[in-house]
Design a protein around this motif. Structure first.
Motif, mmCIF file in Angstrom:
data_model
loop_
_atom_site.group_PDB
_atom_site.id
_atom_site.type_symbol
_atom_site.label_atom_id
_atom_site.label_comp_id
_atom_site.label_asym_id
_atom_site.label_seq_id
_atom_site.Cartn_x
_atom_site.Cartn_y
_atom_site.Cartn_z
ATOM 1 N N ALA A 135 0.054 8.457 -1.836
ATOM 2 C CA ALA A 135 0.812 7.748 -1.081
ATOM 3 C C ALA A 135 0.368 6.921 0.095
ATOM 4 O O ALA A 135 0.837 5.833 0.358
ATOM 5 N N LEU A 136 -0.717 7.487 0.664
ATOM 6 C CA LEU A 136 -1.338 6.619 1.745
ATOM 7 C C LEU A 136 -1.760 5.267 1.188
ATOM 8 O O LEU A 136 -1.775 4.170 1.699
ATOM 9 N N GLY A 137 -2.284 5.276 -0.104
ATOM 10 C CA GLY A 137 -2.881 4.292 -0.875
ATOM 11 C C GLY A 137 -1.528 3.200 -1.030
ATOM 12 O O GLY A 137 -2.068 1.837 -0.963
ATOM 13 N N LEU A 138 -0.537 3.689 -1.672
ATOM 14 C CA LEU A 138 0.621 2.926 -1.833
ATOM 15 C C LEU A 138 0.849 2.335 -0.592
ATOM 16 O O LEU A 138 1.188 0.870 -0.466
ATOM 17 N N ILE A 139 1.181 2.974 0.683
ATOM 18 C CA ILE A 139 1.529 2.226 1.991
ATOM 19 C C ILE A 139 0.577 1.254 2.536
ATOM 20 O O ILE A 139 1.074 0.138 2.876
ATOM 21 N N ILE A 148 -5.028 -5.095 0.621
ATOM 22 C CA ILE A 148 -5.749 -3.857 0.359
ATOM 23 C C ILE A 148 -5.095 -3.314 -0.893
ATOM 24 O O ILE A 148 -3.994 -2.780 -1.027
ATOM 25 N N THR A 149 -5.852 -2.965 -1.851
ATOM 26 C CA THR A 149 -5.508 -2.334 -3.057
ATOM 27 C C THR A 149 -5.088 -0.776 -2.856
ATOM 28 O O THR A 149 -5.451 -0.282 -1.932
ATOM 29 N N LYS A 150 -4.296 -0.540 -3.794
ATOM 30 C CA LYS A 150 -3.727 1.018 -3.828
ATOM 31 C C LYS A 150 -5.138 2.066 -3.654
ATOM 32 O O LYS A 150 -5.095 2.989 -2.923
ATOM 33 N N GLU A 151 -5.990 1.631 -4.528
ATOM 34 C CA GLU A 151 -7.411 2.406 -4.591
ATOM 35 C C GLU A 151 -8.268 2.229 -3.321
ATOM 36 O O GLU A 151 -8.519 3.467 -2.633
ATOM 37 N N MET A 152 -8.240 1.302 -2.735
ATOM 38 C CA MET A 152 -8.865 1.326 -1.586
ATOM 39 C C MET A 152 -8.266 1.980 -0.216
ATOM 40 O O MET A 152 -8.714 2.496 0.414
ATOM 41 N N GLY A 153 -7.059 1.713 -0.471
ATOM 42 C CA GLY A 153 -6.009 2.547 0.551
ATOM 43 C C GLY A 153 -6.303 3.959 0.465
ATOM 44 O O GLY A 153 -5.956 4.558 1.716
ATOM 45 N N ASN A 382 -7.444 8.824 -10.458
ATOM 46 C CA ASN A 382 -7.351 8.811 -11.882
ATOM 47 C C ASN A 382 -6.131 9.611 -12.278
ATOM 48 O O ASN A 382 -6.242 9.984 -13.449
ATOM 49 N N SER A 383 -5.085 9.758 -11.399
ATOM 50 C CA SER A 383 -3.880 10.441 -11.883
ATOM 51 C C SER A 383 -2.893 9.144 -12.102
ATOM 52 O O SER A 383 -2.759 8.283 -10.922
ATOM 53 N N ASN A 384 -1.831 9.324 -12.872
ATOM 54 C CA ASN A 384 -0.877 8.489 -13.233
ATOM 55 C C ASN A 384 0.577 9.119 -13.061
ATOM 56 O O ASN A 384 1.599 8.698 -13.123
ATOM 57 N N ALA A 385 0.470 10.293 -12.448
ATOM 58 C CA ALA A 385 1.890 11.103 -12.211
ATOM 59 C C ALA A 385 2.313 10.393 -10.941
ATOM 60 O O ALA A 385 1.655 10.033 -10.003
ATOM 61 N N SER A 386 3.753 10.769 -10.907
ATOM 62 C CA SER A 386 4.330 10.344 -9.677
ATOM 63 C C SER A 386 4.180 11.271 -8.529
ATOM 64 O O SER A 386 3.786 12.289 -8.833
ATOM 65 N N ILE A 387 4.517 10.713 -7.376
ATOM 66 C CA ILE A 387 4.399 11.599 -6.316
ATOM 67 C C ILE A 387 5.236 12.988 -6.358
ATOM 68 O O ILE A 387 4.597 14.055 -5.956
ATOM 69 N N PHE A 388 6.377 12.869 -6.720
ATOM 70 C CA PHE A 388 7.123 14.132 -6.785
ATOM 71 C C PHE A 388 6.668 14.750 -7.903
ATOM 72 O O PHE A 388 6.829 16.283 -7.689
#
Length: 494
Positions: A135-139, A148-153, A382-388
């Motif tokens: 979630a931090l990466g997403l934000i 800033i990419t999600k991975e770098m985030g 390396n995970s593709n699962a959703s946050i929930f």
């Protein structure tokens, strides 16, 4: 302005954490804040720890897709977990004066049960902390418009949370949780007020939800293929979260038993109320611009709420929202990063090195925090699962393996070490087997694991006691063990 405000808030959090870290001088300070937290702080840390990325982004997006029945595990199950933990488990656990929940299994049973349950508890945090890091990466990606990419985030977010957690421990977490809870509550109430004006009021949104069938909570038909998954989802967090180190830390960090009980109940109640504000906001977004946000919903439902805030609200509202969101994520990630690390140090390392002094033990705790943060970051990337999904799945293993030994040990005097051992083995075996052999959409593996764990506890505890008092067959007649012993004595008398 938005980016500058977020950076300033993050720097402020790190500075507060490092400032508080000056008062951490022992493992007890680091793990349970010296057992001296007042009721407002205990309530805040219970609430803030639970109120994370899955609450703001996960629950809201799941509700928009599946309705009220889709979020039975969280916030319904999660809130009840905290309330049940406060009312029934907190009084008994607080009196034991232990550092970790894993230590309870040693005190009540033996070292094997301690290590086995502690490993299950530690592993369960992998998905939960990974959800916060994701979630931090997403934000970071959203507020920089992809700069800033999600991975770098994820990497930046992990570094920030790790800094103050590594040095300040539970004391820093508790102080920041109090600040962050204030930001979350005030921020969300204000944003809800703004959005309600855009949607025609709360009543209009609720009516729209009802008309769309989103307020259907219980399964529509009385069929096992509907009710079994519903029950499985409801108990996963409700019961599977109780044998967790972060819940235990908040209970035992209180200054007394009454504070521990009240803090858990109040924190759980506040969590339930505030969890529905993101639900209201996300659903309101789909009413304001149905075409746009339904398209986002089909692509990545977790982006509905942050995209709506960025595109449909003033900059000040954006600052408040992302400040509240970062507060929620950071409070949860710091607490869930600390909890498994403390458990590993206390219940795994200390088993190997029982005579280690407190100074070195504190160092081991901090090293454990750093190592676990690196592992979680790798898993998140390396995970593709959703946050929930990551959060919901985190509690499966503790529900199957750790809940029955804890609950029966506290409330059933006839529970034995053999029963706990049987329970862990049966619960884990059934959970793992079911994952690969049954239709998991109908038969939740964690629910089957819970039933197997309960059966293992009952059989393992009662069977030896039954054998010790079983009837004996001698000379065609049935005698009890006592009667047979008397017969033997009579036979040997002159």
């Amino acid at each position: 302005m938005l980016l500058a405000s977020v950076v300033a808030y993050l720097l402020f959090s790190v500075m507060v954490g490092l400032f508080v870290a000056r008062n951490v001088s022992s493992s007890t300070d680091y793990a349970v804040a010296g057992r001296n937290l007042a009721l407002p702080v205990v309530t805040a840390t219970v609430f803030a720890t639970w109120f994370g990325s899955e609450t703001v982004l996960g629950i809201s997006s799941t509700f928009v897709e599946e309705g009220l029945g889709g979020i039975v595990s969280d916030p319904f199950g999660a809130s009840l977990c905290l309330i049940l933990a406060g009312l029934f488990f907190a009084p008994k656990l607080y009196r034991l004066n232990l550092l970790t929940i894993g230590s309870y299994y040693r005190v009540r049973y033996n070292r094997f049960v301690e290590v086995a349950c502690s490993i299950c508890i530690i592993v369960s945090y992998l998905g939960w902390v990974a959800a916060q890091i994701s979630a931090l990466g997403l934000i970071f990606s959203v507020i920089t418009n992809g700069g800033i990419t999600k991975e770098m985030g994820m990497i930046i977010g992990t570094a920030i949370v790790l800094t103050y957690t590594l040095f300040g421990g539970m004391l820093a977490v508790a102080v920041l949780d109090f600040i962050q809870m204030s930001v979350i509550c005030v921020g969300l109430i204000y944003i809800a007020y703004v959005v309600s004006g855009m949607t025609g009021g709360v009543g209009a949104v609720v009516d729209h939800m009802d008309a769309a069938g989103k307020l259907q909570f219980f399964p529509s038909e009385f069929k096992y293929e509907l009710w079994v998954p519903f029950i499985g989802a409801s108990v996963t967090m409700m019961l599977g979260s109780i044998p967790q180190q972060d819940v235990f830390q908040r209970i035992t960090s209180a200054r007394n038993e009454k504070t521990a009980v009240r803090g858990a109940v109040l924190g759980g109640s506040l969590y339930f109320l505030f969890a529905f504000i993101p639900v209201f906001l996300a659903y309101g977004a789909t009413m304001i611009d149905p075409a746009k946000f339904n398209a986002i919903l089909a692509e990545d439902s977790q982006l509905v709420l942050p995209t709506f805030i960025l595109e449909q609200t003033p900059v000040f509202v954006q600052v408040v929202f992302f400040g509240a969101l970062l507060s929620a994520i950071m409070s949860t990630s710091s607490a869930t990063l600390l909890a498994p690390s403390v458990s590993f140090a206390e219940n795994i390392v200390k088993v190997i090195f029982p005579n280690i002094d407190d100074k070195r033990f504190l160092l081991i705790m901090r090293v454990s925090v750093f190592v676990f943060a690196c592992i979680v970051l790798g898993f998140s990337l390396n995970s593709n699962a959703s946050i929930f999904e990551m959060v919901e799945q985190a509690y499966e293993i503790t529900l199957a393996a750790a809940f029955a030994p804890l609950a029966f040990g506290l409330f059933w005097k006839r529970a034995t070490t053999q029963g706990a051992t049987f329970s862990i083995i049966a619960g884990l075996t059934m959970w793992l087997t079911a994952k690969f052999t049954v239709d998991t959409d109908i038969w939740p593996p964690q629910l089957l694991g819970l039933f197997a764990g309960i059966a293992g506890m009952l059989i393992g505890s009662l069977l030896p006691q039954w054998i010790a008092h079983r009837p004996l067959l001698r000379d065609g007649k049935i005698h009890s063990a006592v009667e047979s012993h008397i017969d033997m004595i009579d036979h040997n008398l002159p």
